[in-house]
Design an enzyme around this catalytic site. Structure first.
Site, short mmCIF file in Angstrom:
data_model
loop_
_atom_site.label_atom_id
_atom_site.label_comp_id
_atom_site.label_asym_id
_atom_site.label_seq_id
_atom_site.Cartn_x
_atom_site.Cartn_y
_atom_site.Cartn_z
N ARG A 189 1.11 -1.35 0.09
CA ARG A 189 -0.02 0.06 -0.07
C ARG A 189 0.89 1.57 -0.13
NH1 ARG A 189 -1.71 1.30 5.98
NH2 ARG A 189 0.13 0.33 7.03
N CYS B 248 -9.12 11.57 -3.06
CA CYS B 248 -10.25 13.39 -3.83
C CYS B 248 -11.19 12.54 -4.54
CB CYS B 248 -9.38 13.97 -4.19
SG CYS B 248 -8.86 15.08 -2.14
N SER C 22 -1.50 5.58 6.96
CA SER C 22 -1.43 5.80 5.73
C SER C 22 -1.50 7.28 4.93
CB SER C 22 -0.79 4.54 5.11
OG SER C 22 -2.17 4.44 4.90
N HIS D 270 -6.22 11.55 4.47
CA HIS D 270 -7.66 12.31 4.21
C HIS D 270 -8.61 11.42 4.52
CE1 HIS D 270 -10.81 13.09 0.10
NE2 HIS D 270 -11.33 12.87 1.52
N HIS E 51 -10.56 8.90 6.55
CA HIS E 51 -11.33 7.62 6.14
C HIS E 51 -11.17 6.81 7.84
CE1 HIS E 51 -7.49 7.41 5.87
NE2 HIS E 51 -7.10 5.82 6.15
N GLU F 16 5.44 -2.53 28.16
CA GLU F 16 4.12 -2.58 28.03
C GLU F 16 4.45 -3.83 27.17
OE1 GLU F 16 5.74 -0.03 27.82
OE2 GLU F 16 4.07 1.59 29.03
#
Ligand SMILES: [Zn+2]
Ligand SMILES: [Zn+2]
Ligand SMILES: [Zn+2]
Length: 343
Positions: A28, A51, A171, A174, A176, A319
Site C-alpha cells: 500500500r 479526493c 498511511s 484524507h 477515512h 508494555e
C-alpha cells in the site's frame, strides 16, 4: 493451506493469540511523512486517491451518500465506502474452520472484509473540521456497514476504527475510517465480553452502566455530556488523555442508534476531539468502536462504547513484555484539562 501471499489467520500455540499475516499490506502507498512522530503531518507527497475525481483509484463503492442523479464510482458524493485496495483480509471464500485440529501451528485462510469509509469529498485531514452533518453521516455509515456485515453469516464481528496521523498508523491523510469484518471476535472484544459477563453474574448489572452512574455522580473524570452520551476519562487508562464515549442508557449494539442519536453523538465526539487537539497540540490518535458481536442480539452485560487513544507515548519494552501500560497522566487531571479546553 492458503496459497502463497493470501492472508492467513495464525494462532500462536503459546499465548493463544490470533494474528493476521497479510503480505499484500506491504504494497500500500504510504504518502504521509513519518518524520515527526506523535504529531499530525501537514505535508503529503502523492496525489490523493480519496479526493473527488479519483474514484477510478479505488475499488467499486459498496455504499455512498450522493447527490441525486450521480452515478456510482463517479463524482457527486459526500461520503463513500469502498473495499480496501490493499486488504488485510480476503473477501472471497468460505468462512474458515476456526478450531483447526489441535496442531501446534494453527492456520486458516484470512477470509474477511476490509472497507474504507472515505468521509468527505474534499481533501480534509482533520476530523474536527467536518460539519456536524458530515460527522453524523460518517457515524451513520458505520451503522450501515455493521448491519450489512451482520447479514453475511461468515462474519462474527466487524471492527470499526480510525487512524489519524502517521504515528497512529494512517498511511493517507484524507479523512477515512476502516471496517474489518472477521469470522472471529477479536481478542480485545472477547476479553471485555467475558469480564463484563463475570461482573453481571457477580453483581447482577452491567459494569458499564455502573461506571456511568458512578462517574456522572462524582464528576471528577467526566469530560463532556450531551444528548444521552457521556465522554469520560476511564479510571484505569492505558494512554494519557484516553477518553471513552458511551450512551448513558444501556445499549449493547451500536446499530440500534437512531439518526437523532447519531447527530448528538457527532456533536459530542467533535467537541472531545477538538479538546484533545487543543490540549495535546494536534496529536496522532486512534478511535475504535467496541460493540456486541454481529447477530447475537441485545446483551444485558455489555454496553457499546467508543475508545479514543491519543498516541503521545510509544508502547515500549515494558508494555510489550508485560501487557501492562504505564501512563504518566492521571485520568482525573486529563479530564480536568480536556474539560477546560472544550469548545
Ligand atoms: Zn484527498
Ligand atoms: Zn450498560
Ligand atoms: Zn472497549
Amino acid at each position: 493451506m492458503p496459497e502463497p501471499h493470501a492472508p492467513e489467520y495464525r494462532r500462536c500455540p503459546v499465548s493463544g493469540r490470533w494474528v493476521i499475516i497479510a503480505p499484500v499490506r506491504a504494497q500500500r502507498p504510504l504518502s504521509l511523512d513519518h518524520a515527526r512522530p506523535h504529531h499530525r503531518e501537514r505535508h503529503e507527497s502523492d496525489p490523493c486517491p480519496f479526493c473527488e475525481g479519483a474514484e477510478h483509484d479505488t475499488p467499486h463503492e459498496v455504499y455512498a451518500v450522493r447527490r441525486p442523479g450521480t452515478a456510482p464510482d463517479g463524482p457527486g458524493w459526500s461520503l463513500r465506502v469502498v473495499p480496501n485496495k490493499y486488504p488485510a483480509v480476503n473477501p472471497h471464500g468460505a468462512a474458515p474452520e476456526l478450531s483447526p485440529g489441535e496442531g501446534l501451528f494453527a492456520s486458516v485462510p484470512g477470509v474477511g472484509a476490509h472497507e474504507l469509509v472515505i468521509e468527505c469529498a474534499r481533501h480534509e485531514a482533520n476530523p474536527v473540521r467536518l460539519t456536524d452533518d458530515e460527522f453524523a453521516a460518517v457515524l451513520a455509515a458505520y451503522r450501515h456497514r455493521l448491519v450489512a456485515h451482520g447479514e453475511d453469516p461468515r462474519w462474527a464481528y466487524a471492527t470499526v476504527f480510525k487512524n489519524v496521523g502517521a504515528e497512529a498508523g494512517a498511511s493517507l491523510a484524507h479523512l477515512h475510517s476502516q471496517i474489518v469484518a472477521t469470522p472471529v471476535v477479536p481478542d480485545a472484544v472477547r476479553l471485555e465480553l467475558d469480564t463484563s459477563a463475570d461482573y453481571f453474574r457477580r453483581e447482577g448489572g452491567c459494569v458499564f452502566c455502573d461506571v456511568v452512574r458512578e462517574e456522572t455522580a462524582a464528576r471528577t473524570r467526566v469530560v463532556a455530556e450531551g444528548g444521552g452520551f457521556v465522554a469520560l476519562a476511564p479510571f484505569a487508562p492505558r494512554f494519557a488523555h484516553e477518553v471513552w464515549v458511551l450512551p448513558v442508557s444501556h445499549d449493547s449494539r451500536y446499530e440500534s442508534l437512531t439518526d437523532v442519536d447519531l447527530h448528538d453523538l457527532a456533536r459530542l465526539l467533535k467537541r472531545v476531539l477538538g479538546a484533545i487537539d487543543k490540549v495535546l497540540a494536534r496529536p496522532a490518535y486512534n478511535y475504535f468502536l467496541h460493540t456486541a458481536p454481529l447477530r447475537v442480539g441485545d446483551l444485558p452485560h455489555f454496553h457499546w462504547h467508543l475508545e479514543v487513544i491519543p498516541r503521545t507515548a510509544r508502547a515500549a519494552g515494558f508494555e510489550w513484555g508485560s501487557g501492562c501500560f504505564i501512563n504518566a497522566v492521571p485520568p482525573e487531571r486529563a479530564a480536568a484539562e480536556l474539560r477546560a479546553a472544550l469548545g
